[in-house]
Design an enzyme around this catalytic site. Structure first.
Site, PDB file in Angstrom:
ATOM      1  N   ASP A   1      45.158  11.581 -16.763  1.00  0.00           N
ATOM      2  CA  ASP A   1      46.113  12.273 -15.892  1.00  0.00           C
ATOM      3  C   ASP A   1      47.211  12.950 -16.707  1.00  0.00           C
ATOM      4  O   ASP A   1      47.532  12.525 -17.824  1.00  0.00           O
ATOM      5  CB  ASP A   1      46.752  11.287 -14.919  1.00  0.00           C
ATOM      6  CG  ASP A   1      45.756  10.765 -13.900  1.00  0.00           C
ATOM      7  OD1 ASP A   1      44.709  11.412 -13.718  1.00  0.00           O
ATOM      8  OD2 ASP A   1      46.020   9.704 -13.291  1.00  0.00           O
TER       9      ASP A   1
ATOM     10  N   ASP B   1      50.371  12.829 -16.816  1.00  0.00           N
ATOM     11  CA  ASP B   1      51.650  12.146 -16.643  1.00  0.00           C
ATOM     12  C   ASP B   1      51.878  11.221 -17.830  1.00  0.00           C
ATOM     13  O   ASP B   1      51.084  11.195 -18.780  1.00  0.00           O
ATOM     14  CB  ASP B   1      51.689  11.375 -15.324  1.00  0.00           C
ATOM     15  CG  ASP B   1      50.540  10.369 -15.200  1.00  0.00           C
ATOM     16  OD1 ASP B   1      49.875  10.081 -16.219  1.00  0.00           O
ATOM     17  OD2 ASP B   1      50.306   9.870 -14.076  1.00  0.00           O
TER      18      ASP B   1
END
Length: 713
Positions: A566, A568
């Protein structure tokens, strides 16, 4: 060569019969260097350009090695010239009797001329073929040399190896009008030197007729080798200054790059600098000398070369220490000249070390629980950081680039010194020595057992045939193709991403392996902990090429490994942990450029088109790119759906979106993981992922934004 040449069609018999001595070319003086530069500097790209620079620097270093001069300045000027200044004795300026030329002109215009052929000027030196300065001169559009000696400043200039005068109007330039000397060369006296001051300054402009377009001096390489040289010559100060426009524009403060290197600890300090793992032993120093006899041609009084037996002495100085890692960091030098491909001194060290350690292991086999296992060289060298230096007069190198030492007698001398000094260390009655010796033996035996276990593990994890495929992890979604070059393994984060990726992939050549959250930090863990960790073991098993020193890249089951996490902080952490695993245990995959990080988009902008025209989708990969897209839409009066979708994870995409942006080869964006500098990479991994918390905390506090940027890039 004939005065004129004609083109004619002749038979092969006529060609053979007409080939005579008049067809032979005799290249005299520096003409041979300009005709075949690769014979002297290896290549005409940046490597050859750097080789020329080090020929000049090494002459100054040889002076410092002999106890003359304590400082060397190297300046990369803005006009693409380079200058080397030293405070040594200065090149001789008197007349050399055989040629009738000044010492300066002899050094810069005559091949195989200099003070390193047994005349007593140097006991040991790096430049010994006598071609360094003259080759640099031949390959320079302009070269200026100034010598402080005898209270005077002497100067001489050369154009592509030919001495003469430049008529400068202001700044010195190779384009200035040049006139060669006609009746005789002149070493000009251009000023007075302070009393007792001596030294040499050489400034030259590399000839762009010789060097390839784009060849340039490499600042990082220059800094690295300057630092290395300062380690090897304690007390010598080397200053590097880069004033080139490209360097100034790249610098944050717009100032020239300037570094000064000076070390008093010698090669012991060098070992401490190179080592990145936790120490098992202190840095040990192994020193000794050996004598040998060498038959060399010597010029007698009548000017004839006569084979003569000459007594030589070789000084051996070694610094080493074992750490808890398994990588071997080795540097070898002859008279401070690096020998990256080893030679007789490296072979002697390997021979002496392996023989001695085998004797010690055999003598303590029962206590160390060795069993029937056989020790190999890699077991002994694992975790070893080594700096090996030898000093001897007139060493025999293989080629002008001096990458391999060929003097045969050095092998036995180094082997004897290693065996003798290690025997003293292993037989010491000091408590600290005993503890370290025991730790080394235990580590070597542990490495031997780990190698045997890893080899067995690799054999069982090779690509299975159809009947054995069930032994691979159940969670692996394999591909159908057996063409390794075309296959790709996606390591995905969690089951949610797996579900979307499963529908988005091409099952013909794309395999999926999900991992559960954050894997083990292998920078801190032992080999056995890593192999027993389910996620790490699954990754190694699926790739099928083993791990660590037994890794065989030819057995890898996939042509590409793509980390798909991801966008993030957690995703960046997972990616870092996975890269740490590859860096530590499957590094050849990174070195071969087969490890990638997927770059999923951060935003999805839907542009609303008028009428029945379908809407347009734009994906952006950064906040800056998003703002640019929005600004462009507003300028063209185009509407877009608001709010704009921000992807927090791969699971938020549907299969079509994931395929289009991240998995389909036609439109995806991948970031190749490179390993251009293993030493620096090792230090960064140790800083970010190692056991020592304090430096990592300081690094994060000083630049939290920079830390995130480095993780993402």
């Amino acid at each position: 060569m004939p005065a004129s040449s004609k083109t004619a069609s002749v038979s092969s018999a006529d060609t053979s019969s007409s080939y005579s001595a008049r067809h032979l070319s005799v290249l005299e003086g520096l003409e041979a260097v300009r005709k075949r530069p690769g014979m002297y500097i290896g290549s005409t790209d940046s490597r050859g350009l750097m080789h020329c620079l080090w020929e000049i620097i090494d002459n100054a270093v040889d002076e410092a090695l002999g106890g003359f001069g304590t400082s060397i300045d190297v300046v990369l000027h803005a006009d693409d010239s380079v200058e080397v200044r030293d405070t040594a004795r200065g090149i001789p300026v008197d007349i050399e009797p055989k040629t009738g030329l000044s010492g300066v002109e002899v050094v810069f215009t005559k091949l195989h001329a200099g003070g390193k052929f047994g005349g007593g000027s140097y006991a040991a030196s790096g430049g010994l073929h006598g071609v360094g300065a003259s080759v640099v001169n031949a390959l320079s559009e302009r070269l200026d040399v100034e010598v402080d000696r005898g209270g005077k400043v002497h100067a001489m200039s050369f154009h592509r190896g030919e001495p003469g005068n430049f008529v400068d109007k202001g700044e010195k330039t190779p384009d200035a009008p040049f006139s060669p000397f006609e009746k005789g060369s002149q070493l000009a006296v251009i000023g007075k030197a302070p009393k007792g001051v001596t030294g040499t300054r050489v400034r030259y402009w590399a000839d762009r007729q010789i060097f390839t377009k784009g060849a340039a001096f490499q600042t990082e390489e220059l800094l690295s080798r300057a630092q290395q040289t300062a380690f090897l010559v304690p007390g010598l100060s080397i200053r590097i200054r880069d004033e080139r426009p490209a360097t100034l524009s790249a610098a944050e403060d717009g100032k020239p790059v300037e570094r000064v290197f000076s070390y008093e600890g010698g090669i012991s300090e060098f070992v401490d600098f190179l080592a990145t793992d936790k120490a098992v032993t202190d840095t040990w120093r192994l020193q000794g000398t050996g004598k040998y006899t060498e038959t060399v041609p010597v010029l007698n009084e009548s000017g004839h070369m006569v084979s003569t037996d000459v007594d030589r002495e070789c000084e051996v100085d070694i610094a080493l220490r074992w750490g808890d890692g398994y990588e071997t960091v080795s540097r070898s030098f002859v008279n401070i000249i690096a020998t990256p491909k080893g030679g007789s001194h490296q072979a002697g060290f390997d021979q002496g070390l392996l023989k001695f350690v085998k004797q010690q292991i055999d003598a303590n086999a029962r206590r160390l629980k060795v069993g029937n296992d056989k020790l190999e060289k890699d077991d002994v060298m694992a975790g070893l950081t080594l700096v090996l230096t030898v000093r001897l007069p007139e060493p025999q190198f293989e080629g002008q680039t001096k990458e391999v030492l060929g003097t045969p007698a050095v092998r036995g001398i180094v082997a004897n010194v290693v065996a003798k000094t290690l025997a003293e260390r292993f037989g010491s009655s000091k408590r600290d020595d005993k503890v370290q010796v025991e730790a080394v033996l235990q580590k070597i035996v542990s490495e031997m057992k780990a190698r045997i276990a890893a080899r067995a593990h690799k054999e069982t994890q090779r690509r299975k045939n159809a009947l054995e495929s069930s032994s691979l992890p159940n969670k692996l979604l394999d591909c159908r193709s057996n063409d390794v070059a075309q296959t790709e393994l996606f390591i995905v984060e969690g089951d949610s991403a797996l579900g979307t990726a499963r529908a988005a992939r091409s099952s013909e050549y794309q395999a999926l392996l999900p991992i559960r959250g954050k894997i083990l930090n292998v920078q801190k863990a032992s080999v056995s902990d890593m192999l027993s960790n389910l996620e790490c073991a699954s990754i190694i098993q699926v790739i099928g090429a083993g791990s660590g020193r037994s890794f065989d890249i030819d057995s890898a089951r996939y042509g590409k490994v793509i980390i798909m996490s991801d966008a993030d902080v957690d995703g960046a952490h997972i990616r870092t942990l996975l890269l740490t695993l590859f860096f530590r245990y499957m590094r050849p995959m990174i070195e071969a450029g087969r490890v990638f990080a997927a770059v999923p988009p951060l935003h999805r902008v839907v542009v609303i088109n008028p009428g029945s025209k379908p809407n347009e989708t734009i994906y952006t990969y950064s906040e800056q790119e998003l703002q640019g897209v929005i600004a462009g839409l507003k300028r063209t009066n185009k509407r877009y759906q608001d709010p704009i979708q921000r992807y927090k994870g791969l699971g938020e995409m549907d299969a079509d979106q994931l395929a289009t942006t991240t998995m389909d080869r036609k439109g995806r964006l991948l970031r190749r993981v490179k390993l251009e500098d293993a030493e620096n990479a090792g230090r960064v991994f140790e800083l970010l992922m190692g056991n020592d918390v304090a430096p990592r905390k300081e690094f994060i506090i000083d630049g939290a934004g920079l830390a995130r940027e480095r993780i993402d890039t």
